[in-house]
Every structure is written in structure tokens, then in C-alpha cells.
Scaffold this active site. Structure first.
Site, PDB file in Angstrom:
ATOM      1  N   GLU A  39      13.305   3.204  -4.103  1.00  0.00           N
ATOM      2  CA  GLU A  39      13.745   3.624  -2.756  1.00  0.00           C
ATOM      3  C   GLU A  39      14.093   2.457  -1.840  1.00  0.00           C
ATOM      4  O   GLU A  39      14.771   2.641  -0.852  1.00  0.00           O
ATOM      5  CB  GLU A  39      12.683   4.517  -2.090  1.00  0.00           C
ATOM      6  N   ASN A  40      13.607   1.253  -2.187  1.00  0.00           N
ATOM      7  CA  ASN A  40      13.920   0.070  -1.367  1.00  0.00           C
ATOM      8  C   ASN A  40      14.798  -0.931  -2.116  1.00  0.00           C
ATOM      9  O   ASN A  40      14.844  -2.101  -1.766  1.00  0.00           O
ATOM     10  CB  ASN A  40      12.621  -0.656  -0.964  1.00  0.00           C
ATOM     11  N   ASN A  67      10.660   8.032   1.264  1.00  0.00           N
ATOM     12  CA  ASN A  67      11.231   8.281   2.584  1.00  0.00           C
ATOM     13  C   ASN A  67      12.498   7.485   2.856  1.00  0.00           C
ATOM     14  O   ASN A  67      13.334   7.890   3.653  1.00  0.00           O
ATOM     15  CB  ASN A  67      10.179   8.001   3.671  1.00  0.00           C
ATOM     16  N   HIS A  68      12.674   6.341   2.180  1.00  0.00           N
ATOM     17  CA  HIS A  68      13.880   5.530   2.404  1.00  0.00           C
ATOM     18  C   HIS A  68      15.051   5.894   1.505  1.00  0.00           C
ATOM     19  O   HIS A  68      16.126   5.308   1.619  1.00  0.00           O
ATOM     20  CB  HIS A  68      13.549   4.038   2.230  1.00  0.00           C
ATOM     21  N   HIS A 151       4.465   9.197  -3.193  1.00  0.00           N
ATOM     22  CA  HIS A 151       4.919   8.202  -2.233  1.00  0.00           C
ATOM     23  C   HIS A 151       4.280   8.526  -0.882  1.00  0.00           C
ATOM     24  O   HIS A 151       4.724   9.448  -0.186  1.00  0.00           O
ATOM     25  CB  HIS A 151       6.446   8.245  -2.165  1.00  0.00           C
ATOM     26  N   HIS A 176       4.565   3.245  -2.060  1.00  0.00           N
ATOM     27  CA  HIS A 176       4.942   3.163  -0.640  1.00  0.00           C
ATOM     28  C   HIS A 176       4.230   2.078   0.153  1.00  0.00           C
ATOM     29  O   HIS A 176       4.850   1.445   1.002  1.00  0.00           O
ATOM     30  CB  HIS A 176       4.767   4.508   0.079  1.00  0.00           C
ATOM     31  N   HIS A 178       3.086  -0.803  -0.853  1.00  0.00           N
ATOM     32  CA  HIS A 178       3.490  -2.120  -1.376  1.00  0.00           C
ATOM     33  C   HIS A 178       2.312  -3.024  -1.730  1.00  0.00           C
ATOM     34  O   HIS A 178       2.521  -4.164  -2.119  1.00  0.00           O
ATOM     35  CB  HIS A 178       4.427  -2.853  -0.418  1.00  0.00           C
TER      36      HIS A 178
HETATM   37 FE   FE2 Z   1       8.459   4.218   1.280  1.00  0.00          FE
END
Ligand code: FE2
Length: 245
Positions: A39-40, A67-68, A151, A176, A178
Site C-alpha cells: 500500500e505504500n 488505507n493508502h 492492516h 500498518h 511499520h
Molecule cells: Fe497503512
């Protein structure tokens, strides 16, 4: 069968260490399937088709989101067109893409994969707990091995989900935050669990994509493919000595 789950790939440094290390990890751990949270992966937030292609070329068999995932408009079409790329399941009906799929790695049987997003300190979405249980029942008919990417922000919500799904799936892997947590274990009914697998990207930086050496955080889950019960979960951490760019 052994499954590698790689934590949130963050920008170019994350893609670089994935490309450099994944083949070796596949060989060293005799991996049947590689799942990557992406997602990132595009510039530190979002995903696009070019970056997805890069992750697959590096050796990913499936990509999960969070979410990203929605950051880049291009992702909508990508999610609709590629069944190997997931977004969280508990978004409202009508959202682009899918939150669950069945993927087959280079070896081994098909594996059910579910992506969820938490609701504590995050957006109001549908209930991830009930959505996950229902999806596990559906997927089980096609694949006894089921992996879940949760997540989410709150440790408490992730732990609660792990207990709620113990015995319903092979693994609940948190993403999520990290930061890799040291609470990996196999729960009593055979579900492997970790609160957060950590991130794959710059070692020396925060929210913005930093330069310098990268790290790779992942877990290897060993699953009995006939029952879907996990045998073990092992944390993996890899570091670049210097910036490879
Ligand atoms: Fe995230």
C-alpha cells in the site's frame, strides 16, 4: 508449505531491497508463496501499475493493501483488473477491487488470502471481524490454507482479531504500524499470529521516504497444507549495509 509475508514496502528503497533479497529468501526458506503488503510502495503512499509490476517481477505472488491503497486514482482500475492485488475487504459494497482471493504460488496448493482494515483510530468501515469469519468459511471450500493481512493501528484490535479467528485461518499477520513486534506465536487452534510484521523500506527515516540503507521485515509461516494449521511463525529481518543507489 512455507509462506513469506513481507511487511509494508515503502517507496523505492523498499522495492530495491525486495528485488535484491527475495530470490535468496525464497531459496533459503523453500518458499511456496510470497505475499507483499504494497500500500505504500509508490512514493511512500499508494500503488500503481508500474510499481505493482515491479513487485511481481521481484518475486511477489500477491499484493495486499490498506488505507493508502486509494491514494493514487490509477489504483482503482488496477484493483478491478488484477485479482492478485487486494484492498481491505471491509470497505463498503461498490468499492473498486476485491478484499479476498485465492492465489497459487510457484509451488504448493492454492491459498486463500484476505485483506482487512482496522477501525480503532482509523476510518469507520464495516466490521472486519464478521467480514473475516464469513470470508474464511467461503474460502475454505477452495483452499484450506488461508492467510489474513490485518492492516490496523491498534495492538488491541489486532490481538482480538487473532483470538477471534484462531482455528478459522492459518495466519493473521498485522501490518500498518511499520514496527515489527516480537509477539509471534501459533495460537492454540493453529492460527499463526503477529501484531505487526514491520516495514520494508528506509531504515533511517519516518513518514517521508528517506534515503540511505533499507531494511526488509517479514515472517515465514509454515503451514500443514492438508489441515491449514500453522506449524510455526518466524520473523525475518534483513538490512542493507549501505545505500545501494
Ligand atoms: Fe497503512
Amino acid at each position: 508449505m512455507r509462506i513469506l509475508f513481507v511487511g509494508d514496502v515503502h517507496g523505492k528503497p523498499g522495492r530495491r531491497i525486495l528485488r535484491d533479497r527475495l530470490a535468496k529468501l525464497r531459496q533459503a526458506h523453500d518458499l511456496a508463496l510470497v505475499i507483499v503488503n504494497g500500500e505504500n510502495s509508490a512514493g511512500g503512499a499508494g500503488i500503481n501499475s508500474e510499481v505493482a509490476r515491479e513487485l511481481f517481477a521481484a518475486g511477489a505472488d500477491a499484493i495486499t493493501g490498506g488505507n493508502h491503497t486509494w491514494q493514487l486514482r490509477e489504483a482503482y482500475e488496477l484493483l478491478d483488473s488484477d485479482p492478485r492485488i487486494l484492498r481491505p475487504l471491509n470497505y463498503p459494497p461498490g468499492a473498486p477491487g476485491r478484499g479476498a482471493t485465492v492465489v497459487t504460488g510457484r509451488t504448493g496448493p492454492p491459498v486463500g488470502l484476505i485483506n482487512l482494515q482496522g477501525r480503532v483510530f482509523m476510518r469507520e468501515l464495516d466490521d472486519p471481524f464478521r467480514a473475516a469469519r464469513a470470508e474464511c468459511e467461503r474460502l475454505r471450500e477452495r483452499a484450506p490454507v488461508i492467510v489474513i493481512d490485518m492492516h490496523a493501528e491498534a495492538t488491541s484490535e489486532k490481538i482480538a482479531l487473532g483470538w477471534y479467528l484462531d482455528g478459522h485461518c492459518s495466519a493473521v499477520i498485522g501490518t500498518h504500524t511499520h514496527v515489527q513486534t516480537a509477539d509471534e506465536r501459533v495460537l492454540p487452534q493453529g492460527t499463526a499470529y503477529i501484531t505487526d510484521v514491520g516495514m520494508t523500506g528506509p531504515r533511517d527515516g519516518g513518514f517521508e521516504v528517506a534515503s540511505g540503507p533499507a531494511q526488509l521485515n517479514a515472517v515465514v509461516v509454515d503451514v500443514d497444507e492438508s489441515t491449514g494449521r500453522a506449524r510455526s511463525i518466524t520473523r525475518v529481518r534483513e538490512f542493507e549495509e549501505t545505500n545501494a543507489d
